[in-house]
Design a protein around this motif. Structure first.
Motif, short mmCIF file in Angstrom:
data_model
loop_
_atom_site.label_atom_id
_atom_site.label_comp_id
_atom_site.label_asym_id
_atom_site.label_seq_id
_atom_site.Cartn_x
_atom_site.Cartn_y
_atom_site.Cartn_z
N ILE A 297 0.68 -0.91 -0.12
CA ILE A 297 -0.10 0.05 -0.12
C ILE A 297 0.96 1.29 0.13
CG2 ILE A 297 -1.73 1.18 1.37
CD1 ILE A 297 -2.37 -1.26 2.62
N LEU A 298 0.65 2.20 -0.94
CA LEU A 298 1.49 3.50 -1.02
C LEU A 298 0.83 4.73 -0.46
CD1 LEU A 298 3.29 2.96 -4.41
CD2 LEU A 298 4.25 3.09 -2.30
N ASN A 299 -0.48 4.53 -0.39
CA ASN A 299 -1.57 5.59 -0.03
C ASN A 299 -2.50 4.89 0.87
OD1 ASN A 299 -3.52 7.54 0.29
ND2 ASN A 299 -2.47 8.90 -1.24
N GLY A 300 -2.58 4.77 2.23
CA GLY A 300 -3.40 4.20 3.10
C GLY A 300 -4.90 4.84 2.78
N ALA A 301 -5.31 6.12 2.96
CA ALA A 301 -6.33 6.88 2.64
C ALA A 301 -7.06 6.62 1.32
CB ALA A 301 -6.10 8.24 2.70
N LEU A 302 -6.02 6.41 0.17
CA LEU A 302 -6.74 5.94 -0.96
C LEU A 302 -7.26 4.68 -1.04
CD1 LEU A 302 -7.05 6.12 -3.97
CD2 LEU A 302 -4.69 5.81 -4.38
N PHE A 303 -6.42 3.77 -0.42
CA PHE A 303 -7.02 2.16 -0.42
C PHE A 303 -8.13 2.22 0.47
CE2 PHE A 303 -6.03 -2.40 0.82
CZ PHE A 303 -6.83 -2.77 -0.14
N SER A 304 -8.34 2.83 1.65
CA SER A 304 -9.57 2.75 2.34
C SER A 304 -10.79 3.37 1.52
CB SER A 304 -9.35 3.77 3.54
OG SER A 304 -10.25 3.90 4.22
N LEU A 305 -10.57 4.25 0.86
CA LEU A 305 -11.77 4.95 -0.10
C LEU A 305 -12.08 3.90 -0.85
CD1 LEU A 305 -13.36 7.47 -0.94
CD2 LEU A 305 -11.79 8.09 -2.47
N VAL A 306 -11.15 3.26 -1.60
CA VAL A 306 -11.41 2.05 -2.62
C VAL A 306 -12.27 1.14 -2.13
CG1 VAL A 306 -10.40 0.47 -4.09
CG2 VAL A 306 -9.53 2.84 -4.07
N LEU A 307 -11.81 0.67 -0.92
CA LEU A 307 -12.49 -0.24 -0.19
C LEU A 307 -13.93 -0.01 0.07
CD1 LEU A 307 -9.77 -1.29 2.37
CD2 LEU A 307 -10.61 -2.73 0.40
N LYS A 308 -14.19 1.22 0.28
CA LYS A 308 -15.72 1.76 0.58
C LYS A 308 -16.35 1.50 -0.73
CE LYS A 308 -14.52 4.55 4.55
NZ LYS A 308 -14.30 5.77 5.34
N LEU A 309 -15.72 1.95 -1.84
CA LEU A 309 -16.47 2.26 -2.96
C LEU A 309 -16.73 1.02 -4.09
CD1 LEU A 309 -15.12 5.60 -4.15
CD2 LEU A 309 -17.26 5.26 -2.99
N THR A 310 -15.67 -0.02 -4.02
CA THR A 310 -15.73 -0.99 -4.65
C THR A 310 -15.14 -2.34 -4.29
OG1 THR A 310 -13.32 -0.90 -5.15
CG2 THR A 310 -14.81 0.33 -6.64
N GLU A 311 -15.73 -3.36 -4.69
CA GLU A 311 -15.49 -4.91 -4.19
C GLU A 311 -14.22 -5.26 -4.56
OE1 GLU A 311 -16.81 -7.50 -2.09
OE2 GLU A 311 -18.50 -7.02 -3.03
N GLN A 312 -13.25 -5.85 -3.56
CA GLN A 312 -12.16 -6.28 -3.68
C GLN A 312 -11.82 -7.67 -3.07
OE1 GLN A 312 -9.72 -4.18 -5.16
NE2 GLN A 312 -11.36 -2.82 -5.86
N VAL A 313 -12.91 -8.04 -2.90
CA VAL A 313 -12.73 -9.65 -2.25
C VAL A 313 -12.10 -10.58 -2.69
CG1 VAL A 313 -14.12 -11.44 -1.05
CG2 VAL A 313 -14.71 -8.97 -0.71
N SER A 314 -12.31 -10.43 -4.13
CA SER A 314 -11.55 -11.66 -4.96
C SER A 314 -10.23 -11.73 -4.83
CB SER A 314 -12.19 -11.49 -6.44
OG SER A 314 -11.68 -10.33 -6.81
#
Length: 430
Positions: free
Chosen positions: A101-118
């Motif tokens: 992870i290079l930007n924790g806030a960005l990854f947090s936002l992506v986790l809220k908006l999109t499915e990353q479970v796979s």
């Protein structure tokens, strides 16, 4: 909390609880995020588009194709929207995939908006913050957008990634077959053959403190104290880089040794008048006219660069470390002379106070301040302007310091880039 965040979070909580705890503390609301539509959709963060807005999978396949297919572990720097991870895993390319992870806030936002479970639930995946590692891991692919969006905690790893990505481009002007290089080496051969070997200086200052002086803007804060120290009977040895010589002399501070490596350094930078008591350490690409004019003793060395490969076979001379800047062989000289303590002056790798160099006009020695588009963290933990090559030089010096744990390194200023592995010399630092 969104449904996708709950599902993503459940996997993260199960597999990487410490990472999940850090992500929950990230301030993703501060990101300037907007949806960008094309044939598909993506996110734009602070004006930087995260992925293609037309064919994200095609882009991800192109990026994934740059990685080898026979490596036991692949490293992905940046999380994006998960496209590259899915391509690598679906294609069976990754025996193991480490996502940094290079930007924790960005990854947090992506986790809220999109499915990353796979990809998060795939047993081949490991996840962590890039900053958890002291060094970059190979082989890797770094998502371009996140090299720009990396946050402060991951800035040092970002800089090393950028340096590695640009290495071939940076080395393009050092082709040992280039006519200007061959000509300069031929011109300097007579001097290289007869001047002192820099190895004669090695071991001559065992256990002593040595000052290594660069030309960063913070040097101007130390002229008065350096002048006082220089006048003392018992004092550290002063080693300066070529472009610091003229500003030091103008302040009545005569260094003991000057180090020069660049073929572009002229008498304008190294005026020979009154240099009889100053030793000059140089590499063979230096201007022979500047060398001949120098009144003091001259010492020649090589670097590990391929530029000197043939010359090293013809003549035996001491080798000094290289890292892209003259500061690297200057520091290495201090260490090889036996220094137990090295204090750095004007080694800023940045533009503090909106200045480029001490004692020179803006842009005289390189890019002016107005062209600075990058940043590093200074000694106060604040962003300070810099440029890409400064970030590369910083990373190489940090690697050098890490490789020499028997030497104590000190920085004289907090206004320039924070240099990992150094402490602050409290007699000077502000």
């Amino acid at each position: 909390m969104t449904d996708s965040f709950e599902r993503n979070g459940a996997v993260l909580q199960s597999r990487w609880p410490e990472v999940w705890a850090r992500l929950l503390a990230e301030d993703d609301a501060s990101l300037g995020a907007e949806l960008v539509e094309g044939l598909q959709s993506t996110l734009k963060i602070n004006g930087i588009q995260l992925t293609s807005r037309h064919d994200r999978v095609a882009e991800a396949r192109l990026q994934a194709a740059s990685l080898p297919t026979d490596s036991a572990v692949l490293h992905l720097y940046g999380t994006g929207l998960g496209d590259v991870q899915r391509v690598l895993l679906e294609g069976g390319t990754a025996a193991r995939l480490q996502v940094h992870i290079l930007n924790g806030a960005l990854f947090s936002l992506v986790l809220k908006l999109t499915e990353q479970v796979s990809w998060l639930s795939d047993p081949r995946v490991e996840l962590g913050y890039a900053s958890d590692g002291a060094e970059i891991q190979l082989p890797f692919f770094a998502l371009p957008a996140e090299l720009e969006l990396a946050d402060e905690s991951n800035a040092r790893i970002r800089d090393r990634l950028v340096s590695e990505v640009h290495i071939d481009f940076n080395n393009r002007e050092f082709d040992p077959r280039a006519p200007y290089i061959l000509q300069r080496l031929e011109e300097s051969f007579a001097l290289v053959s007869t001047d002192h070997d820099v190895a004669e200086l090695f071991g001559s200052r065992q256990g002593e403190e040595i000052y290594v002086i660069g030309t960063g803007p913070s040097l101007e804060h130390h002229f008065e104290k350096l002048r006082v120290v220089r006048g003392q009977a018992l004092r550290p040895l002063f080693i300066c880089v070529d472009t610091a010589y003229r500003p030091l002399i103008a302040q009545g501070i005569q260094p003991d040794i000057v180090v020069t490596i660049d073929h572009k350094i002229s008498e304008r930078h190294l005026p020979a008048a009154d240099s009889a008591c100053v030793r000059l350490v140089y590499l063979p690409m230096s201007d022979p006219q500047v060398l001949l004019a120098w009144e003091g003793e001259r010492y020649v060395g090589f670097s590990p660069s391929p530029v000197y490969a043939q010359l090293r076979q013809r003549i035996q001379r001491g080798v000094l470390s290289a890292g892209g800047s003259v500061i690297h062989p200057a520091v290495d000289l201090a260490v090889r002379m036996g220094a137990s303590d090295v204090t750095l002056f004007g080694v800023d790798f940045a533009y503090p106070m909106d200045k480029s160099h001490a004692g020179w006009g803006d842009g005289e020695l390189g890019a002016p301040v107005e062209q600075a588009r990058q940043w590093v963290l200074d000694g106060h933990g604040q962003r300070v302007k810099t440029q890409l090559n400064f970030r590369r030089y910083l990373g190489e010096l940090e690697r050098y310091i890490e490789a020499h744990p028997h030497v104590r390194f000190f920085n004289s200023s907090r206004s320039g880039a924070m240099i990992a592995g150094t402490d602050f010399n409290e007699a000077f630092s502000q």
